[in-house]
Design a protein around this motif. Structure first.
Motif, PDB file in Angstrom:
ATOM      1  N   GLU A   1       0.839  -1.197   0.000  1.00  0.00           N
ATOM      2  CA  GLU A   1       0.000   0.000   0.000  1.00  0.00           C
ATOM      3  C   GLU A   1       0.877   1.251   0.000  1.00  0.00           C
ATOM      4  OE1 GLU A   1      -3.394   0.091   2.602  1.00  0.00           O
ATOM      5  OE2 GLU A   1      -3.233  -2.056   2.963  1.00  0.00           O
ATOM      6  N   THR A   2       0.759   2.032  -1.066  1.00  0.00           N
ATOM      7  CA  THR A   2       1.604   3.215  -1.237  1.00  0.00           C
ATOM      8  C   THR A   2       1.421   4.211  -0.094  1.00  0.00           C
ATOM      9  OG1 THR A   2       1.410   2.977  -3.626  1.00  0.00           O
ATOM     10  CG2 THR A   2       2.216   5.085  -2.810  1.00  0.00           C
ATOM     11  N   MET A   3       0.195   4.403   0.365  1.00  0.00           N
ATOM     12  CA  MET A   3      -0.050   5.367   1.435  1.00  0.00           C
ATOM     13  C   MET A   3       0.559   4.912   2.752  1.00  0.00           C
ATOM     14  SD  MET A   3      -3.899   6.832   0.703  1.00  0.00           S
ATOM     15  CE  MET A   3      -3.732   7.978   2.085  1.00  0.00           C
TER      16      MET A   3
END
Length: 222
Positions: free
Chosen positions: A13-15
């Motif tokens: 997950e990039t966030m």
């Protein structure tokens, strides 16, 4: 001048990666040198960059965190692995400890735990999120992770000094602090720890810490 702790961060997950990177950036002695979006990439980038610490999410595509940790234990043992997850169920804890991870952190934990955990494992120590540590200790007290008599029989094979070192490892102290307490150089402590792991057939300091609890060498609260 700070000695920089080089960290590789792996999460699909990039966030989440952005958030963890932001927290780590507040520590003057921590630097994120690479990011990975899956377990396979984490292994490849760890081999390439040779970071001091690899933060691995447990649930990732292609190769999950537990599989990646086990692979890194074989191919990049100089990199300390910390599992970073939203899950605190027993099977994940057991899997992480069995895979060779030196630490286990919950994403919902205090951000200060993240920095403390990275520093602890980079110094050769082990780190469990307090919530995880309480769960492990509860199991040890109930006997579900091993019988005290068996653990004591194993540690009886050690010398008095080795048991003393094992107790301090069980208390979560890094090599430098153990050396200060025992009035020896840090290299001597590293030698003792290596001997203890070899003699007891343990993979890492986390397993050594668990055995120390099982054997009664460390009291709850230490």
């Amino acid at each position: 001048m700070h000695v920089m702790i080089r960290v590789l961060l792996a999460d699909d997950e990039t966030m989440i990666r952005a958030g963890v990177r932001a927290i780590l950036s507040t520590a003057e002695d921590v630097e994120v040198v690479a990011e990975a979006g899956d377990g396979h990439q984490a292994v490849e980038l760890t081999r390439r960059h040779r970071p001091d610490v690899c933060l691995l999410d447990i649930r990732m595509p292609r190769l999950d965190g537990l599989q990646a940790a086990a692979e890194l234990a074989r191919t990049a043992p100089e990199t300390a692995v910390v599992m970073l997850t939203t899950f605190s169920e027993d099977e994940y804890i057991a899997g992480a400890l069995g895979s060779g991870a030196a630490g286990f952190l919950l994403k919902a934990g205090d951000p200060r735990e993240l920095i403390a955990g990275v520093r602890a494992v980079a110094e050769g120590g082990a780190y469990l999120s307090p919530a995880v540590a309480r769960r492990v200790i509860t199991h040890l007290d109930s006997g579900t992770l091993g019988k005290r008599a068996t653990a004591r029989a194993r540690t009886d094979e050690l010398t008095d000094r080795e048991r003393e070192v094992l107790a301090l490892v069980g208390a979560g102290l890094p090599n430098a602090e153990i050396a200060a307490r025992l009035h020896v150089v840090e290299g001597t402590v590293k030698t003792y720890v290596s001997q203890i792991l070899a003699r007891l057939g343990l993979k890492n300091r986390v397993q050594a810490a668990i055995l120390a609890y099982e054997a009664g060498l460390v009291r709850d609260g230490e």
